[in-house]
Structures are given as structure tokens and as C-alpha cells.
Design an enzyme around this catalytic site. Structure first.
Site, PDB file in Angstrom:
ATOM      1  N   CYS A 172       0.771  -1.212  -0.047  1.00  8.93           N
ATOM      2  CA  CYS A 172       0.189  -0.160  -0.009  1.00  8.93           C
ATOM      3  C   CYS A 172       0.925   1.225   0.036  1.00  8.93           C
ATOM      4  O   CYS A 172       1.956   1.259   0.415  1.00  8.93           O
ATOM      5  CB  CYS A 172      -0.872  -0.083   1.214  1.00  8.93           C
ATOM      6  SG  CYS A 172      -1.802  -1.418   1.465  1.00  8.93           S
ATOM      7  N   GLU A 217       6.643 -13.434 -12.783  1.00  7.46           N
ATOM      8  CA  GLU A 217       6.153 -12.522 -12.258  1.00  7.46           C
ATOM      9  C   GLU A 217       5.512 -11.572 -13.144  1.00  7.46           C
ATOM     10  O   GLU A 217       4.588 -10.851 -12.762  1.00  7.46           O
ATOM     11  CB  GLU A 217       7.230 -11.670 -11.536  1.00  7.46           C
ATOM     12  CG  GLU A 217       7.815 -11.984 -10.248  1.00  7.46           C
ATOM     13  CD  GLU A 217       8.958 -11.192  -9.866  1.00  7.46           C
ATOM     14  OE1 GLU A 217       8.905 -10.803  -8.733  1.00  7.46           O
ATOM     15  OE2 GLU A 217       9.873 -10.926 -10.528  1.00  7.46           O
ATOM     16  N   ARG A 276       4.609   0.523  -6.437  1.00  9.31           N
ATOM     17  CA  ARG A 276       4.346  -0.488  -5.362  1.00  9.31           C
ATOM     18  C   ARG A 276       3.515  -1.486  -5.278  1.00  9.31           C
ATOM     19  O   ARG A 276       3.459  -2.502  -4.233  1.00  9.31           O
ATOM     20  CB  ARG A 276       4.242   0.681  -3.863  1.00  9.31           C
ATOM     21  CG  ARG A 276       5.117   1.251  -3.421  1.00  9.31           C
ATOM     22  CD  ARG A 276       4.737   2.263  -2.230  1.00  9.31           C
ATOM     23  NE  ARG A 276       4.736   1.733  -1.228  1.00  9.31           N
ATOM     24  CZ  ARG A 276       5.386   1.683  -0.314  1.00  9.31           C
ATOM     25  NH1 ARG A 276       6.843   2.433  -0.400  1.00  9.31           N
ATOM     26  NH2 ARG A 276       5.313   1.099   0.982  1.00  9.31           N
ATOM     27  N   LYS A 318       5.733  -4.319  -4.658  1.00 11.53           N
ATOM     28  CA  LYS A 318       7.187  -4.234  -4.651  1.00 11.53           C
ATOM     29  C   LYS A 318       7.901  -4.349  -3.359  1.00 11.53           C
ATOM     30  O   LYS A 318       9.079  -4.929  -3.259  1.00 11.53           O
ATOM     31  CB  LYS A 318       7.445  -2.576  -5.114  1.00 11.53           C
ATOM     32  CG  LYS A 318       8.866  -2.007  -5.162  1.00 11.53           C
ATOM     33  CD  LYS A 318       9.447  -2.845  -6.526  1.00 11.53           C
ATOM     34  CE  LYS A 318      11.240  -2.523  -6.426  1.00 11.53           C
ATOM     35  NZ  LYS A 318      11.952  -3.600  -7.233  1.00 11.53           N
ATOM     36  N   LYS A 367      11.501 -14.215 -12.867  1.00 11.41           N
ATOM     37  CA  LYS A 367      11.237 -13.047 -13.561  1.00 11.41           C
ATOM     38  C   LYS A 367      10.026 -13.356 -14.637  1.00 11.41           C
ATOM     39  O   LYS A 367       9.213 -12.247 -14.671  1.00 11.41           O
ATOM     40  CB  LYS A 367      12.487 -12.601 -14.276  1.00 11.41           C
ATOM     41  CG  LYS A 367      13.399 -11.919 -13.614  1.00 11.41           C
ATOM     42  CD  LYS A 367      13.198 -10.395 -13.094  1.00 11.41           C
ATOM     43  CE  LYS A 367      12.444 -10.581 -11.809  1.00 11.41           C
ATOM     44  NZ  LYS A 367      13.220 -10.591 -10.678  1.00 11.41           N
TER      45      LYS A 367
HETATM   46  C1  G6P Z   1       8.730  -8.447  -3.289  1.00 12.86           C
HETATM   47  C2  G6P Z   1       9.115  -7.795  -4.722  1.00 12.86           C
HETATM   48  C3  G6P Z   1      10.523  -8.749  -5.169  1.00 12.86           C
HETATM   49  C4  G6P Z   1      11.511  -8.746  -4.096  1.00 12.86           C
HETATM   50  C5  G6P Z   1      11.041  -9.122  -2.722  1.00 12.86           C
HETATM   51  C6  G6P Z   1      11.958  -8.789  -1.531  1.00 12.86           C
HETATM   52  O1  G6P Z   1       8.195  -9.949  -3.588  1.00 12.86           O
HETATM   53  O2  G6P Z   1       8.043  -8.217  -5.650  1.00 12.86           O
HETATM   54  O3  G6P Z   1      10.812  -8.343  -6.080  1.00 12.86           O
HETATM   55  O4  G6P Z   1      12.568  -9.691  -4.550  1.00 12.86           O
HETATM   56  O5  G6P Z   1       9.754  -8.631  -2.440  1.00 12.86           O
HETATM   57  O6  G6P Z   1      12.087  -7.655  -1.419  1.00 12.86           O
HETATM   58  P1  G6P Z   1      13.263  -6.610  -0.849  1.00 12.86           P
HETATM   59  O7  G6P Z   1      12.787  -5.261  -0.989  1.00 12.86           O
HETATM   60  O8  G6P Z   1      13.412  -7.378   0.587  1.00 12.86           O
HETATM   61  O9  G6P Z   1      14.309  -6.982  -1.637  1.00 12.86           O
END
Ligand code: G6P
Length: 609
Positions: free
Chosen positions: A2, A489, A27, A604, A486
């Protein structure tokens, strides 16, 4: 997850709030809403779906007026994706209005208490419960009511609250979810991240856990939820507007893939002293003695960051000769982990806010581990709670599918490894050689990026296929996992990554005529073994796409398609082999017509468990 943006000042809030929401779209969210205080009354407008839906609705309704307001993008946790569940939430009795990131864990008990007092709920959310609790406790002082309510709740929150009875005040608070306050000239912008602030002011302060700030046009007052005054430090936001704009690219993911050479040069700047054969890491140098004595390194993370951590595990054991293990933070935190003396825990995270990673870090620290952070976002929760750390310095990552942060994480873990290795076993010459190769990575990535159109063509050939395999060994087993992640996703194609040898133990049953299998078969210790695995797929009709080392002509005999990467020492190879996989995923999503930067259901930064 959020997103929060709120404004108090002399301008019309709606314009600023909409701009802020658009900056926060990356986000991840599924509904959006806004509220202002207009002629002493709270007015709320909400819409399911994109911010543009909210914008249309605002236009239809003639817009919201007022110089004070709040807006939110919601990523559903409690209750479905519906307009009544979207924020802001209002308590009609008291005129309290709130937006919230996080989860109030004891909301059910509070809801029962409030229902007994006659409150009627219009949503399924924990946030509405909090709005009513604040309203219930309101006795003419909004700040005091927020403090009192927050003393009753458990869970995580970043909140902004306003009230019709105090139409010149915003009250904000945080525990667990990030929140910062931009300090402008006679105006304040509150947001869950700096991207919604930086176009208005570069002066900002972070709220700490359990802190509450009351903001009026004439200033702000910060205290704890127990009303003990605190003095936050206003700092310069290290974020440039151009870094969060597309600048000619079609998507942030594409921009960030192409930015990787520059990002890595920035990451290496000042950190490689080739003459002395030493890595210089200011953020950990104060703990050099403890690090050299480390008997075990635990790397913990989620998602893409875990794949980087797995490469870190290989690097640290192979080059620094310290037993290392990479583990999902969500598992580590709950399995009563044994932390022996001289254990170093490394939390790897782009955002520095991932709830599980933060919790795993706290668990390890409580049990006596030295805590290091490998984090991108400066001043984030993980960065602040670790004993020492190394920032990625790759610039803000907006694309939900992490690319440059992954490469940055692997680069920093390589630097940390060389820092340790050199002080344990590695000769100065060897370390200097590795650093030279490391500094050559950006130029090598540039060469891979030049093959973008070829990578697109190869992807196009297989774009109708719904199941893909990604296989690699050794250092490139985690790269295979990352390639599969990747693809799924952003293109929603089912993809599995695994160690190439594991295929025989089950997944080989999936291989049918034409199934794409992407092998990472760069030159390295297990090259021949990967070739055998490729043959196993070929002989069952699978289509083999190989990421191979430049000059390897032999590989063409076993592969339908070959994507070449320049030669490099094996431990550094994932920073190259992952690039074609990132581009394949990007092109697959574009070819399938998906919104690359806003993939369905994903956030994100995952700030709840
Ligand atoms: C989410 C994102 C991923 C990321 C993961 C860990 O799932 O979509 O892209 O790798 O969180 O996030 P961080 O900010 O801890 O690297």
C-alpha cells in the site's frame, strides 16, 4: 505494498495527492482513494483498480477541494478488492478519517468491543476498526486519541489521521511500515516513500517505530505513543527526480535493466583499491575484527533478494572459506534457529522494509548474531536496525520485477566476500585480479544489452508456450531460479527453476514436444555436466535455449538458440548470465500485452508477513 501520501499546506491538496499516488503506483495495489477536508467536512472518494479510475471518478464528481488531505493505494490484506474496503476509512460519529499501511493483528477483539458500543462497520478491514477506535477515544485532542488507540493495538502500521473537529491538523504514526514527512515551505507532504515527496521538497524526516507526529501549517510536534517528546532529524532526501522518471524508456523495468552498467559503476566507486589488493567498505570496517572471526554466515531474504543471497552463500564458502547458508527469512524467523558464537547474519533487501526479512534479522540479533545489511534504500528499517552494512547504491528501483537491485546485491555480496577473503586467505594479487574483473562487469553487461533485439526474437519464438524450465548448476543455479521468477512475475507464464541435475528426479516427466528449457551453460567447473543435462531434454523433444560463453561454438550442436555472454571468472558469472533472462522475461510480458511495471497481485515491497 500500500502507498500513503498526505498533504497540508496552502495549495489545493487534490493535485498533489494525485501526483503522489501516481509516483507510488509501482509499489503494487488494487484500489485507491482520497479524502480532503472541505469546508470543515471530510469528503472521501474511492475506486477499485488503477489510480486513473480514481482520477476519472474525481472528475465526474467535480473534484475534492481543500488544502489538507490524504490519499492511498491499497493492496488487499483484510477483505476483498472492493470500494468499501478501499481507504480512506471514516468514522462518521467522530469525523475521524484514516489511511493505513500494515495489519492490525488484534483487530477482531477491538471490533467486538466497538460493536458492543454500537459501532456499525461498512467494510471488512482492520483499518476501519482503527478509525473507530480513534474516534471512540477522541476527547478533543486528535494527537492524544491516536496515541491512546495505538497503545491498544498490536501489528504493523503507518497511518495518517485527520478529523473534522480539527480541520487544520494531520496526525501520523508508524510501527513497522515506513513513513516519512517532507518538510517544505509552509507545507508538509507525508508519504510511505520518498518518490512521492521529492518533486516538492528534498528535506524530510523518517518516523521511528511507535512515533506520532502532529502536523499543522505552522510546524510539527513529534512524540512517542506514550507522549514522550522526540526530535526527529530532518535530512536531505537522496533521490533525484530523473531517477524515478522513465526518461525515454517504455517501462521502468526496461530502464532499470539498461541502467545496470551505470548502477554497478556507482556501486563499485571508491570500494576497490586495486593497488593495495583490498576492498574498502566504510559501512562494515568498524566490525572488521568480528567479521574475520566469523564462523558461520547466515544470509536471509525473500524473493529475488534470496536468489542473490544464495549466490552470496556460494561466494562466501568458495572464496572466503566460511560456512554459509542462505535461507528464506520467513522460515528462519519461526524455526527457532540456533545461532552459535561468531555468527554473522546478512539481511539482503532492496527496499529494506520486507517484513519477514526484518523479523528474521531481529530474531538473529536477539540471539547474539552480528547483523549486516545489504540494502538499497538508504535509511530504511533494515538499514537502521543492522549493526553494519553496505548499500547497493544502484539508485531507486521502481519496476516491481527486481533487476538492477539483484545485480547490485550480487555485486555487494561479492565485495563483502572479497573483503573477508582478503583478510583471511586470499592473496593481495588474487584479490586485485578479482576486483579488476569485477570492475569489468559493467562493460560486459553493455555487450549483452546490445543483443536485446536478438533476445526479443528468441523469446517471440516460444511466446505461446505456457510452461518453461530454467536450469543451471553451481553459481548459476540461483540464476536459474531468478530467471524463472522473472518470467512468471510479469508474463504469468508458469516457469520452474532448479539445479540442472535435479531435473532427472521428477521434473523431467514434464518435458514434452516443444517445451522451452533455458539452460545456463557458461564455461565453468560443471560445464560438461550441464551439456549432459541438455542432451536429456533434447532427446525428449524439449526446445533448448542456452546462455553460453562467447566463443563456445560447440554449444550450437545441442541448442536451438544460443544467447552469448562474455567470459568471466565463474564466481562473477551470475551478474552476466542473468541479463539475457531479465530481457527474456521483459519481452515475454510485453509480447503478451501485460503491464510490465504493475504486474497483477504483486507488490514491490512486502511489508506484511
Ligand atoms: C517482493 C518483490 C520482489 C522482491 C521481494 C523482496 O516480493 O516483488 O521483487 O525481491 O519482495 O524484497 P526486498 O525489498 O526485501 O528485496
Amino acid at each position: 505494498m500500500c502507498g500513503i501520501v498526505a498533504y497540508i499546506g496552502n495549495k489545493q491538496a487534490q493535485t498533489l495527492l494525485l501526483e503522489g499516488l501516481k509516483r507510488l503506483e509501482y509499489r503494487g495495489y488494487d484500489s485507491a482513494g482520497m479524502a480532503t477536508i472541505e469546508d470543515g467536512h471530510v469528503r472521501v472518494v474511492r475506486a477499485v483498480g488503477r489510480v486513473s479510475n480514481l482520477e476519472d471518478k474525481l472528475e465526474d464528481l467535480g473534484g475534492l477541494r481543500g488544502n489538507l488531505g490524504m490519499a492511498h493505494t491499497r493492496w488487499a490484506t483484510h477483505g476483498g478488492v472492493t470500494e468499501p474496503n478501499a481507504h480512506p476509512h471514516r468514522d462518521d460519529k467522530s469525523g475521524v478519517c484514516i489511511i493505513h499501511n500494515g495489519i492490525i493483528e488484534n483487530y477482531a477483539a477491538i471490533k467486538t468491543y466497538l460493536a458492543e458500543k454500537g459501532h456499525k462497520f461498512t467494510s471488512d478491514t482492520d483499518t476501519e476498526v482503527l478509525a473507530m477506535l480513534i474516534g471512540e477515544l477522541y476527547e478533543g485532542d486528535l494527537e492524544a486519541a491516536v496515541q491512546a488507540a495505538l497503545r491498544e493495538v498490536t501489528g504493523a502500521y503507518a497511518i495518517v489521521v485527520m478529523c473534522e473537529k480539527e480541520p487544520e491538523t494531520l496526525v501520523c504514526a508508524r510501527k513497522g511500515s515506513p513513513l516519512m514527512v517532507g518538510v517544505g515551505n509552509g507545507e508538509y507532504i507525508v508519504a510511505s516513500d520518498g518518490s512521492a515527496i521529492v518533486s516538492h521538497t528534498t528535506q524530510a524526516f523518517h518516523l521511528d517505530d511507535y512515533n506520532v507526529v502532529k502536523i499543522t501549517r505552522s510546524g510539527f510536534h513529534t512524540s512517542t505513543i506514550h507522549n514522550v517528546p522526540v526530535n526527529p532529524k530532518v535530512v536531505q532526501l537522496e533521490l533525484e527526480l530523473q531517477e524515478i522518471e522513465l526518461g525515454g524508456f517504455s517501462h521502468f523495468m526496461q530502464k532499470e535493466i539498461f541502467e545496470q552498467p551505470k548502477a554497478l559503476r556507482n556501486c563499485f566507486r571508491g570500494r576497490c583499491d586495486i593497488d593495495e589488493g583490498r576492498v574498502v567498505l566504510g559501512g562494515v570496517s568498524g566490525f572488521t575484527k568480528e567479521l574475520i572471526k566469523a564462523r558461520r554466515v547466515v544470509l536471509t531474504a525473500q524473493g529475488t533478494a534470496l536468489h542473490a543471497a544464495m549466490i552470496g552463500e556460494y561466494l562466501i564458502e568458495d572464496l572466503a572459506k566460511i560456512p554459509a547458508v542462505a535461507e528464506y527469512a520467513s522460515e528462519f524467523r519461526y524455526r527457532n534457529p540456533i545461532i552459535e558464537d561468531n555468527t554473522v547474519v546478512v539481511a539482503v533487501s532492496q527496499s529494506g522494509e520486507t517484513a519477514d526479512t526484518l523479523a528474521a534479522l531481529r530474531e538473529a540479533k536477539d540471539r547474539g548474531a552480528l547483523a549486516l545489511g545489504v540494502v538499497n534504500v538508504v535509511g530504511s528499517s533494515i538499514a537502521r536496525e543492522t549493526d553494519a552494512g553496505v548499500y547497493l547504491r544502484v539508485g531507486p528501483e521502481i519496476g516491481v520485477a527486481s533487476t538492477k537491485a539483484f545485480v547490485g546485491q550480487v555485486a555487494v555480496l561479492t565485495l563483502v566476500t572479497l573483503f573477508l577473503a582478503r583478510r583471511r586467505y586470499m592473496s593481495g594479487d588474487m584479490c586485485a585480479q578479482m576486483m579488476k574483473s569485477l570492475q569489468g562487469v559493467p562493460e560486459k553487461i553493455e555487450r549483452i544489452l546490445e543483443q536485446d533485439s536478438k533476445i526479443r526474437q528468441v523469446t517471440e519464438k516460444y511466446i505461446e508456450r505456457e510452461n518453461w524450465l530454467f536450469l543451471g548448476r553451481g553459481y548459476n543455479y540461483p540464476t536459474a531460479l531468478e530467471g524463472a521468477l522473472k518470467l512468471k512475475e510479469i508474463s504469468y507464464i508458469h516457469a520452474e527453476g532448479m539445479p540442472a541435475a535435479e531435473m532427472k528426479h521428477g521434473p523431467i516427466a514434464l518435458i514434452n514436444e516443444g517445451m522451452p528449457a533455458v539452460f545456463i551453460a557458461n564455461r565453468g567447473r560443471q560445464y560438461e555436466k550441464v551439456i549432459s543435462n541438455i542432451q536429456e531434454v533434447r532427446s525428449r523433444g524439449g526446445h533448448v535455449i542456452v546462455v553460453a560463453t562467447e566463443g563456445d561454438e560447440n554449444i550450437k550442436r545441442v541448442a536451438e538458440d544460443v544467447l552469448y555472454v562474455p567470459d568471466i571468472e565463474e564466481p562473477l558469472s551470475p551478474m552476466l548470465t542473468v541479463i539475457p533472462l531479465q530481457l527474456m522475461a521483459y519481452h515475454a510480458a510485453v509480447l503478451r500485452g501485460h503491464d510490465v511495471d504493475k504486474p497483477r497481485n504483486l507488490a514491490k515491497s512486502v511489508t506484511v508477513e
